[in-house]
Design an enzyme around this catalytic site. Structure first.
Site, PDB file in Angstrom:
ATOM      1  N   GLU A 121     -52.504 -19.377 -50.358  1.00  0.00           N
ATOM      2  CA  GLU A 121     -52.064 -19.611 -48.973  1.00  0.00           C
ATOM      3  C   GLU A 121     -53.039 -19.081 -47.924  1.00  0.00           C
ATOM      4  O   GLU A 121     -52.663 -18.380 -46.974  1.00  0.00           O
ATOM      5  CB  GLU A 121     -50.665 -19.025 -48.787  1.00  0.00           C
ATOM      6  CG  GLU A 121     -49.662 -19.596 -49.767  1.00  0.00           C
ATOM      7  CD  GLU A 121     -48.273 -18.954 -49.706  1.00  0.00           C
ATOM      8  OE1 GLU A 121     -47.981 -18.226 -48.745  1.00  0.00           O
ATOM      9  OE2 GLU A 121     -47.488 -19.199 -50.632  1.00  0.00           O
TER      10      GLU A 121
ATOM     11  N   GLU B  11     -45.341 -24.604 -58.091  1.00  0.00           N
ATOM     12  CA  GLU B  11     -44.136 -23.848 -57.699  1.00  0.00           C
ATOM     13  C   GLU B  11     -42.985 -24.785 -57.316  1.00  0.00           C
ATOM     14  O   GLU B  11     -42.316 -24.612 -56.311  1.00  0.00           O
ATOM     15  CB  GLU B  11     -44.458 -22.901 -56.539  1.00  0.00           C
ATOM     16  CG  GLU B  11     -45.609 -21.956 -56.813  1.00  0.00           C
ATOM     17  CD  GLU B  11     -45.857 -20.962 -55.701  1.00  0.00           C
ATOM     18  OE1 GLU B  11     -44.990 -20.845 -54.811  1.00  0.00           O
ATOM     19  OE2 GLU B  11     -46.912 -20.311 -55.688  1.00  0.00           O
TER      20      GLU B  11
END
Ligand code: G3I
Length: 360
Positions: A154, A259
């Site tokens: 991220e 995810e």
């Protein structure tokens, strides 16, 4: 009177001709991509009822929290590997492809990492030295056992620019390439990944493509991009997911869906006060939501199968709804139903729909 032989032979041939559908996710998609789940400490320690389900259904695992900086490196010079050791041992005991998550993130990294003294930021050289020490210690400990690492997680903002984090502020843009360099030094055989969410949206995807093209041009050993896949019932579209897989594959990267879960609740926002609509399905999704979830997972896996040439792995972010991070996100007190197995570990209709997408 026994039936004539030809009738019995015909029945046998008919039975053999019916394709026997695999009853587990890992078997159904063998030859296409690995299927996995993120495990919490109770699950990989064998203390959760759903541990057996994880072993039955998945051939790869990711650590939901056990290998983040905070849990393994809580203070300078102090490492705690008890949880991570149990996680890796669990994966090895069950012959699973073991993923490491994550080495560099702006969350769950203790404040001391970025400070020279309380309240005073560290300088570039200090933080680089700490980053190298962390990565060499953690990746080195599991060299040859953890097969792939989410090295940087991220690093992008929603507009595709680099997220304003202490990593960027103190070290500069090359914190990303340095992290991959350190991880490759510590385990040259490990696959190294860049992992992020919302890469199906044009601006952020363009930023990720720029970043990864730059890393590859520098010779940084990044093998795959992780599309986290925290999606909603309708967005991003399955077509956008497919286009995104194609876009990164065109860069010469492999792709992991790292995810996956499907948020079935109406949108909420951090800070929302408790209100009636905030937790609409405390006892379970109504039939129309269950149908929508089934159709959503079927469409997503049909896309994964269509793009399986570029995909190495599809990992769910959890095993059953009971322990999903989406219960209580972005505000406490929400009951979500994002996975293929309900709170009791029972397969939902979405599970069967996913099995039906598997290549024959
Ligand atoms: O272990 C401590 C416990 O000792 C303490 O008593 C408790 C209360 O403070 O906190 C516990 O740590 C929590 C941890 O989960 C383990 O349960 C952290 O507060 C909590 O923030 C952490 O949440 C995790 C979140 O990442 C933040 O790291 C979620 O479980 C996890 O599912 C989520 O996963 C992230 C991926 O790593 C990256 N992509 C997004 C995804 C969802 O946010």
């Amino acid at each position: 009177m026994t039936p004539a032989r030809p009738v019995r032979w015909c029945l046998l041939i008919a039975l053999l001709a019916v394709p026997v559908r695999a009853a587990t996710l890992k078997d159904a998609f063998t030859g296409a991509f690995r299927v996995g789940a993120a495990l919490n400490a109770a699950q990989f320690s064998g203390e959760a009822p759903e541990t057996a389900l994880a072993v039955q259904q998945f051939n790869t695992i990711s650590p939901e929290n056990a290998l983040k900086w905070g849990p393994v490196h809580p203070s300078p010079g102090r490492f705690r590997f008890d949880g991570a050791d149990r996680y890796v041992a669990f994966g090895e005991a069950h012959g699973m492809w073991i993923v490491g998550h994550t080495l560099v993130w702006h969350r769950q990294t203790p404040a001391w990492v970025f400070e020279s003294s309380p309240g005073h930021p560290a300088d570039r050289e200090t933080l680089l030295a700490r980053l190298r020490d962390h990565i060499h210690t953690v990746v080195g400990r599991y060299r040859g056992r953890i097969r792939g690492w989410d090295v940087v997680n991220e690093a992008l903002a929603e507009d595709g620019s680099l997220r304003q984090t202490p990593w960027l502020a103190i070290i500069g843009e090359d914190y990303i390439s340095k992290a991959f360099e350190f991880a490759h030094e510590a385990d040259p055989a490990a696959e190294l990944y860049y992992n992020d969410y919302n890469l199906e949206y044009p601006e952020k995807r363009a930023g990720a493509l720029r970043l990864l093209a730059h890393l590859k041009a520098q010779g940084v050993p990044v093998r795959a991009v992780g599309l986290q896949g925290h999606v909603r019932l309708a967005t991003p579209t399955a077509a956008a997911v497919g286009d995104t897989i194609d876009a990164f594959a065109a860069l010469g990267l492999r792709v992991n869906v790292s995810e996956l879960d499907v948020d079935v609740l109406p949108p909420a926002h951090e800070g929302d006060a408790a209100r009636p609509g905030l937790d609409p399905y405390p006892g379970g999704p109504p039939p129309e939501v269950q149908r929508a979830l089934t159709a959503r997972y079927a469409a997503l896996f049909a896309t994964f199968v269509a793009h399986r040439a570029a995909l190495d792995r599809v990992t769910f972010w959890g095993v059953t709804d009971a322990a999903s991070w989406l219960n209580g996100w972005p505000v406490p007190g929400r009951t979500n139903h994002p996975l293929l197995f309900d709170r009791s570990g029972r397969p939902k209709p979405a599970f069967d729909a996913v099995l039906h997408t598997a290549p024959r």
